[in-house]
Design a protein around this motif. Structure first.
Motif, short mmCIF file in Angstrom:
data_model
loop_
_atom_site.label_atom_id
_atom_site.label_comp_id
_atom_site.label_asym_id
_atom_site.label_seq_id
_atom_site.Cartn_x
_atom_site.Cartn_y
_atom_site.Cartn_z
N GLY A 160 8.35 15.41 2.21
CA GLY A 160 8.30 15.67 0.89
C GLY A 160 7.89 14.14 0.39
N ALA A 161 8.78 13.70 -0.65
CA ALA A 161 8.32 12.56 -1.37
C ALA A 161 8.47 11.24 -0.72
CB ALA A 161 9.58 12.37 -2.81
N TYR A 162 9.10 11.41 0.74
CA TYR A 162 9.01 10.29 1.42
C TYR A 162 7.62 9.94 2.06
CZ TYR A 162 13.99 9.95 1.48
OH TYR A 162 15.48 9.72 1.13
N GLN A 163 6.86 10.78 2.00
CA GLN A 163 5.46 10.86 2.80
C GLN A 163 4.73 9.52 2.29
OE1 GLN A 163 3.92 15.14 2.99
NE2 GLN A 163 2.99 14.19 4.75
N SER A 164 4.40 9.54 0.73
CA SER A 164 3.74 8.69 0.20
C SER A 164 4.31 7.16 0.28
CB SER A 164 3.50 8.80 -1.31
OG SER A 164 4.96 8.75 -2.19
N SER A 165 5.57 7.04 0.22
CA SER A 165 5.98 5.71 0.56
C SER A 165 5.90 5.25 1.86
CB SER A 165 7.63 5.66 -0.02
OG SER A 165 8.39 6.57 0.91
N ALA A 166 6.11 6.23 2.91
CA ALA A 166 5.87 5.80 4.06
C ALA A 166 4.44 5.51 4.64
CB ALA A 166 6.53 6.69 5.18
N LYS A 193 -4.86 11.61 -1.21
CA LYS A 193 -3.85 12.33 -1.27
C LYS A 193 -2.89 12.22 -2.41
CE LYS A 193 -2.93 10.92 2.88
NZ LYS A 193 -2.23 10.77 4.43
N TYR A 194 -2.67 10.88 -3.02
CA TYR A 194 -1.70 10.43 -3.96
C TYR A 194 -2.44 9.63 -4.98
CZ TYR A 194 0.86 11.11 0.47
OH TYR A 194 1.39 11.75 1.60
N PRO A 195 -3.38 10.49 -5.91
CA PRO A 195 -3.92 9.79 -7.10
C PRO A 195 -2.90 9.14 -8.12
CG PRO A 195 -4.05 11.95 -7.13
CD PRO A 195 -3.36 11.74 -5.78
N THR A 196 -1.61 9.69 -7.98
CA THR A 196 -0.97 9.31 -9.18
C THR A 196 0.42 8.44 -8.85
OG1 THR A 196 0.34 11.43 -9.31
CG2 THR A 196 -1.52 11.17 -10.76
N VAL A 203 -1.88 -0.50 -2.82
CA VAL A 203 -2.67 0.08 -1.69
C VAL A 203 -3.97 -0.09 -1.93
CG1 VAL A 203 -3.14 2.22 -0.58
CG2 VAL A 203 -0.94 1.80 -0.92
N SER A 204 -4.62 -0.04 -3.25
CA SER A 204 -5.88 -0.03 -3.28
C SER A 204 -6.29 -1.62 -3.24
CB SER A 204 -6.30 0.37 -4.83
OG SER A 204 -5.94 1.86 -5.12
N ILE A 205 -5.50 -2.34 -3.58
CA ILE A 205 -5.58 -3.84 -3.54
C ILE A 205 -5.77 -4.27 -2.19
CG2 ILE A 205 -4.66 -6.37 -3.69
CD1 ILE A 205 -3.53 -5.19 -6.41
N ILE A 206 -4.78 -3.66 -1.25
CA ILE A 206 -4.84 -4.02 0.31
C ILE A 206 -6.08 -3.57 0.88
CG2 ILE A 206 -3.58 -3.61 2.31
CD1 ILE A 206 -1.13 -3.44 0.89
N GLY A 207 -6.58 -2.34 0.52
CA GLY A 207 -7.66 -1.77 0.94
C GLY A 207 -8.79 -2.44 0.57
N ALA A 208 -9.00 -2.97 -0.75
CA ALA A 208 -9.96 -3.91 -1.17
C ALA A 208 -10.38 -5.05 -0.41
CB ALA A 208 -10.08 -4.02 -2.64
#
Length: 219
Positions: A160-166, A193-196, A203-208
Motif C-alpha cells: 500500500g502506501a509504504y510502497q512509494s516511501s520504500a 508510478k507516483y506522479p503526485t 527522487v527527480s533531483i537524485i535521478g538528474a
C-alpha cells in the motif's frame, strides 16, 4: 477492572512514565502475576523496552550501551512471549529488530521481521517494519542490506502506501552505492508510478544527478 487492579496499574504506569525501567519491569512481573488476563499491560511492556532503547542510545560508554541494548532486547522478547496476540506485537517486533541491529546481529534482525510478515502477510505494520529496518541499516552504512529490506516493500503490491516511501529510500540508497544507471532507471519508473508523491521532487533531483554522472544527455 476492579479498584485494586486500577491501583496496581497506576503504580506500574508511574514507574514506566518516569523512565525507571528496572522498577517498571519488576512491577510488571508482579502485576501480571496478579492480573494475568489484563491485555492493556502489553502497552506498558513495550514502553519499557522503548525506554531501554532510548537509554541505550544516550549511553556513551560502549560496554554499558551494549548492556542497555541487551536489556531492551530481553524486554521486547518478554513482551512477545507474554502477549503473542496483543495489539502491540508489531511495536515489540520493531523494538526487537532495532535492538538486534544495534547489537550487530543484522541477520537475526531481518529474520524477526521476515517471520512477522510470514505470519501476518496482510498486516500493514509488517511493511512499516521493513522500511524502518531499511532506514536503520542505511544509517549504519549497510547499504546492500538496506536495499534488500526496501525491495521487499517497494515490489509488493500489498504494501500500500509504504510502497512509494520504500521506493524512494531504495533509490537514495542506490545512489549512495554509486549505482547510477540503476538510479536513473528506478527514478524514471518512480516518476511514472507516483506522479503526485511528496518524495517525487527529491527522487527527480537524485535521478538528474545520476544522469549527469553517467553522461546521460537527458540530465
Amino acid at each position: 477492572p476492579d479498584q485494586q487492579q486500577e491501583v496496581d496499574f497506576q503504580y506500574l504506569y508511574s514507574y514506566t512514565l518516569g523512565g525507571q525501567a528496572e522498577k517498571a519491569t519488576a512491577a510488571l512481573h508482579d502485576y501480571l502475576a496478579k492480573h494475568p488476563d489484563d491485555t492493556q499491560a502489553d502497552s506498558i511492556s513495550v514502553q519499557i523496552a522503548a525506554a531501554l532503547m532510548k537509554r541505550a542510545a544516550a549511553e556513551t560508554d560502549p560496554a554499558k550501551q551494549k548492556d542497555e541494548y541487551t536489556s531492551a532486547l530481553a524486554q521486547a522478547d518478554e513482551s512477545l512471549k507474554d502477549f503473542p496476540k496483543g495489539k502491540q506485537v508489531a511495536a515489540a517486533v520493531q523494538l526487537k529488530s532495532e535492538a538486534l541491529t544495534k547489537l550487530g546481529r543484522v541477520a537475526e534482525a531481518a529474520s524477526v521481521i521476515d517471520e512477522f510478515i510470514k505470519a501476518n502477510p496482510d498486516n500493514p505494520a509488517a511493511f512499516g517494519l521493513l522500511v524502518t529496518q531499511g532506514e536503520g541499516l542505511d544509517q549504519k552504512g549497510q547499504f546492500k542490506e538496506a536495499l534488500v529490506s526496501f525491495a521487499k516493500v517497494k515490489d509488493n503490491p500489498k504494501a500500500g502506501a509504504y510502497q512509494s516511501s520504500a521506493d524512494a529510500f531504495y533509490i537514495n540508497t542506490l545512489n549512495k552505492l554509486k549505482r547510477y544507471p540503476e538510479v536513473v532507471a528506478e527514478a524514471k519508473q518512480f516518476e511514472t508510478k507516483y506522479p503526485t508523491d511528496k518524495a517525487l521532487a527529491s527522487v527527480s533531483i537524485i535521478g538528474a544527478m545520476a544522469m549527469d554522472k553517467t553522461g546521460d544527455p537527458g540530465a
